[in-house]
Design a protein around this motif. Structure first.
Motif, PDB file in Angstrom:
ATOM      1  N   GLU A 155       1.933   6.266  10.445  1.00  0.00           N
ATOM      2  CA  GLU A 155       2.502   5.131  11.190  1.00  0.00           C
ATOM      3  C   GLU A 155       1.414   4.429  11.999  1.00  0.00           C
ATOM      4  O   GLU A 155       1.383   3.207  12.100  1.00  0.00           O
ATOM      5  CB  GLU A 155       3.629   5.614  12.107  1.00  0.00           C
ATOM      6  CG  GLU A 155       4.887   6.027  11.372  1.00  0.00           C
ATOM      7  CD  GLU A 155       5.432   4.922  10.477  1.00  0.00           C
ATOM      8  OE1 GLU A 155       5.534   3.758  10.948  1.00  0.00           O
ATOM      9  OE2 GLU A 155       5.713   5.206   9.292  1.00  0.00           O
ATOM     10  N   ARG A 156       0.497   5.221  12.569  1.00  0.00           N
ATOM     11  CA  ARG A 156      -0.603   4.621  13.326  1.00  0.00           C
ATOM     12  C   ARG A 156      -1.513   3.809  12.410  1.00  0.00           C
ATOM     13  O   ARG A 156      -1.944   2.699  12.757  1.00  0.00           O
ATOM     14  CB  ARG A 156      -1.412   5.729  14.021  1.00  0.00           C
ATOM     15  CG  ARG A 156      -2.473   5.194  15.001  1.00  0.00           C
ATOM     16  CD  ARG A 156      -3.361   6.325  15.487  1.00  0.00           C
ATOM     17  NE  ARG A 156      -4.269   6.773  14.444  1.00  0.00           N
ATOM     18  CZ  ARG A 156      -5.447   6.182  14.190  1.00  0.00           C
ATOM     19  NH1 ARG A 156      -5.837   5.126  14.878  1.00  0.00           N
ATOM     20  NH2 ARG A 156      -6.232   6.656  13.239  1.00  0.00           N
ATOM     21  N   TYR A 182     -12.493   1.675  -6.023  1.00  0.00           N
ATOM     22  CA  TYR A 182     -12.095   0.314  -6.371  1.00  0.00           C
ATOM     23  C   TYR A 182     -10.855  -0.117  -5.602  1.00  0.00           C
ATOM     24  O   TYR A 182     -10.751  -1.257  -5.159  1.00  0.00           O
ATOM     25  CB  TYR A 182     -11.791   0.216  -7.873  1.00  0.00           C
ATOM     26  CG  TYR A 182     -13.008   0.191  -8.760  1.00  0.00           C
ATOM     27  CD1 TYR A 182     -13.938  -0.843  -8.685  1.00  0.00           C
ATOM     28  CD2 TYR A 182     -13.224   1.192  -9.694  1.00  0.00           C
ATOM     29  CE1 TYR A 182     -15.051  -0.876  -9.510  1.00  0.00           C
ATOM     30  CE2 TYR A 182     -14.326   1.171 -10.533  1.00  0.00           C
ATOM     31  CZ  TYR A 182     -15.233   0.136 -10.433  1.00  0.00           C
ATOM     32  OH  TYR A 182     -16.335   0.111 -11.247  1.00  0.00           O
ATOM     33  N   ASN A 183      -9.885   0.779  -5.464  1.00  0.00           N
ATOM     34  CA  ASN A 183      -8.606   0.377  -4.873  1.00  0.00           C
ATOM     35  C   ASN A 183      -7.984   1.485  -4.017  1.00  0.00           C
ATOM     36  O   ASN A 183      -6.761   1.625  -3.986  1.00  0.00           O
ATOM     37  CB  ASN A 183      -7.623  -0.049  -5.970  1.00  0.00           C
ATOM     38  CG  ASN A 183      -7.632   0.914  -7.147  1.00  0.00           C
ATOM     39  OD1 ASN A 183      -7.687   2.132  -6.946  1.00  0.00           O
ATOM     40  ND2 ASN A 183      -7.599   0.387  -8.354  1.00  0.00           N
ATOM     41  N   ALA A 184      -8.804   2.257  -3.321  1.00  0.00           N
ATOM     42  CA  ALA A 184      -8.261   3.315  -2.473  1.00  0.00           C
ATOM     43  C   ALA A 184      -9.226   3.674  -1.353  1.00  0.00           C
ATOM     44  O   ALA A 184     -10.439   3.474  -1.458  1.00  0.00           O
ATOM     45  CB  ALA A 184      -7.948   4.555  -3.307  1.00  0.00           C
ATOM     46  N   LEU A 185      -8.652   4.195  -0.260  1.00  0.00           N
ATOM     47  CA  LEU A 185      -9.417   4.786   0.832  1.00  0.00           C
ATOM     48  C   LEU A 185      -8.979   6.235   0.989  1.00  0.00           C
ATOM     49  O   LEU A 185      -7.775   6.519   1.052  1.00  0.00           O
ATOM     50  CB  LEU A 185      -9.156   4.044   2.149  1.00  0.00           C
ATOM     51  CG  LEU A 185      -9.689   2.624   2.306  1.00  0.00           C
ATOM     52  CD1 LEU A 185      -9.231   2.039   3.636  1.00  0.00           C
ATOM     53  CD2 LEU A 185     -11.206   2.589   2.205  1.00  0.00           C
ATOM     54  N   LEU A 186      -9.941   7.133   1.056  1.00  0.00           N
ATOM     55  CA  LEU A 186      -9.653   8.529   1.345  1.00  0.00           C
ATOM     56  C   LEU A 186     -10.153   8.818   2.761  1.00  0.00           C
ATOM     57  O   LEU A 186     -11.338   8.675   3.049  1.00  0.00           O
ATOM     58  CB  LEU A 186     -10.343   9.459   0.352  1.00  0.00           C
ATOM     59  CG  LEU A 186     -10.144  10.955   0.602  1.00  0.00           C
ATOM     60  CD1 LEU A 186      -8.675  11.329   0.448  1.00  0.00           C
ATOM     61  CD2 LEU A 186     -10.999  11.781  -0.352  1.00  0.00           C
ATOM     62  N   LEU A 204       0.819  -1.193   0.000  1.00  0.00           N
ATOM     63  CA  LEU A 204       0.000   0.000   0.000  1.00  0.00           C
ATOM     64  C   LEU A 204       0.860   1.253   0.000  1.00  0.00           C
ATOM     65  O   LEU A 204       1.993   1.242   0.477  1.00  0.00           O
ATOM     66  CB  LEU A 204      -0.912   0.030   1.242  1.00  0.00           C
ATOM     67  CG  LEU A 204      -1.756  -1.213   1.521  1.00  0.00           C
ATOM     68  CD1 LEU A 204      -2.707  -0.943   2.677  1.00  0.00           C
ATOM     69  CD2 LEU A 204      -2.519  -1.647   0.288  1.00  0.00           C
ATOM     70  N   THR A 205       0.307   2.319  -0.555  1.00  0.00           N
ATOM     71  CA  THR A 205       0.976   3.623  -0.501  1.00  0.00           C
ATOM     72  C   THR A 205       0.110   4.589   0.300  1.00  0.00           C
ATOM     73  O   THR A 205      -1.125   4.563   0.202  1.00  0.00           O
ATOM     74  CB  THR A 205       1.225   4.205  -1.904  1.00  0.00           C
ATOM     75  OG1 THR A 205      -0.043   4.381  -2.574  1.00  0.00           O
ATOM     76  CG2 THR A 205       2.103   3.280  -2.725  1.00  0.00           C
ATOM     77  N   LEU A 224      -4.629   9.646   1.646  1.00  0.00           N
ATOM     78  CA  LEU A 224      -5.071   8.679   0.644  1.00  0.00           C
ATOM     79  C   LEU A 224      -4.253   7.399   0.786  1.00  0.00           C
ATOM     80  O   LEU A 224      -3.020   7.435   0.796  1.00  0.00           O
ATOM     81  CB  LEU A 224      -4.893   9.253  -0.762  1.00  0.00           C
ATOM     82  CG  LEU A 224      -5.372   8.373  -1.923  1.00  0.00           C
ATOM     83  CD1 LEU A 224      -6.895   8.233  -1.893  1.00  0.00           C
ATOM     84  CD2 LEU A 224      -4.923   8.954  -3.264  1.00  0.00           C
ATOM     85  N   ILE A 225      -4.942   6.275   0.907  1.00  0.00           N
ATOM     86  CA  ILE A 225      -4.291   4.955   0.964  1.00  0.00           C
ATOM     87  C   ILE A 225      -4.662   4.209  -0.304  1.00  0.00           C
ATOM     88  O   ILE A 225      -5.849   4.078  -0.632  1.00  0.00           O
ATOM     89  CB  ILE A 225      -4.758   4.151   2.195  1.00  0.00           C
ATOM     90  CG1 ILE A 225      -4.559   4.977   3.479  1.00  0.00           C
ATOM     91  CG2 ILE A 225      -3.998   2.831   2.288  1.00  0.00           C
ATOM     92  CD1 ILE A 225      -5.126   4.298   4.719  1.00  0.00           C
TER      93      ILE A 225
END
Length: 244
Positions: free
Chosen positions: A73-74, A54-58, A7-8, A18-19
């Motif tokens: 980090e958390r 589809y492939n991210a969490l905001l 993941l980024t 944004l993940i």
């Protein structure tokens, strides 16, 4: 159990992170993403909204004093709390659709392009079980994965300035339902009489990301009957617990 996806984590704005997962539409990624979303909401006091695609969490926060380095980090530590065997609560919704040519404006053209009958098109469209990946574009618009490859069709070269509420269409590798009357460039194959977004309801959209959809063919009489039952307040959409 930590998943193997790389993941980024990116600072998206003064109040958001944004993940991102690998850029592909994959039900395994969706499951991993939704488990992570559940943990973030459970263990985050300052997160006011978590939106998935589809492939991210905001992640949107309610503070302007966000320590991005420590927060990322958390968030990474929360990945260790994601248990792969934990079942996700999901439902399979049975969506009635009238595929009559009265509503299926592009049925005949699509059948001709695919060198098949309209009956075959309807069969292919109703046999599949579609996964709800996220909701957007219009309130209540369900982004679905799982379209039969035989039904893949490019969007229309000229979008229509107006399509009916409940119009069911195919655009590229996707199928979906217009929750309200709007312009639309998808190939329209039918119409669903149900309400996909009700702002006055406790749950404005009945479906959630991770749920599944299966279309059920009805005729013109059935379509009109459901509209009448909805007006009278005695129609309930069918659903069942689903592990797919």
């Amino acid at each position: 159990m930590l998943s193997s996806y790389k993941l980024t984590y990116t600072r998206f704005s003064e109040q958001s992170i944004l993940i991102q997962w690998p850029e592909k539409i994959d039900p395994k990624i969706l499951k991993d993403l939704l488990r992570y979303k559940e943990n973030i909401l459970k263990y985050s006091k300052d997160t006011i909204q978590v939106i998935n695609t589809y492939n991210a969490l905001l992640l949107a926060y309610n503070t302007f004093e966000l320590d991005y380095k420590n927060e990322i980090e958390r968030l990474k530590s929360l990945r260790n709390k994601v248990i792969a065997s934990k079942p996700l609560q999901s439902k399979l919704w049975k969506i009635p659709v009238c595929y009559d040519v009265k509503y299926g404006l592009d049925l005949e053209a699509l059948a001709a392009a695919k060198n098949c009958s309209i009956a075959e098109l309807i069969q292919w469209h109703t046999e599949a079980v579609y996964k709800v990946y996220f909701i957007g574009f219009l309130p209540g618009f369900l982004y679905l994965g799982g379209l039969d490859n035989r039904l893949i069709m490019p969007r229309r070269q000229r979008p229509r300035p107006h399509v009916l509420k409940g119009a069911v269409g195919i655009g590229g590798e996707q199928t979906g339902i217009y929750p309200n009357a709007s312009p639309g460039g998808w190939n329209i194959i039918g119409n669903s009489p149900i309400t996909f977004f009700d702002p006055e309801s406790e749950h404005p959209c009945f479906a959630n990301a991770g749920d599944s959809i299966q279309f059920v063919a009805i005729d013109l009489v059935g379509h009109a009957a459901i509209i009448e039952r909805i007006k009278n307040g005695n129609y309930k959409l069918e659903s069942e617990v689903y592990d797919g």
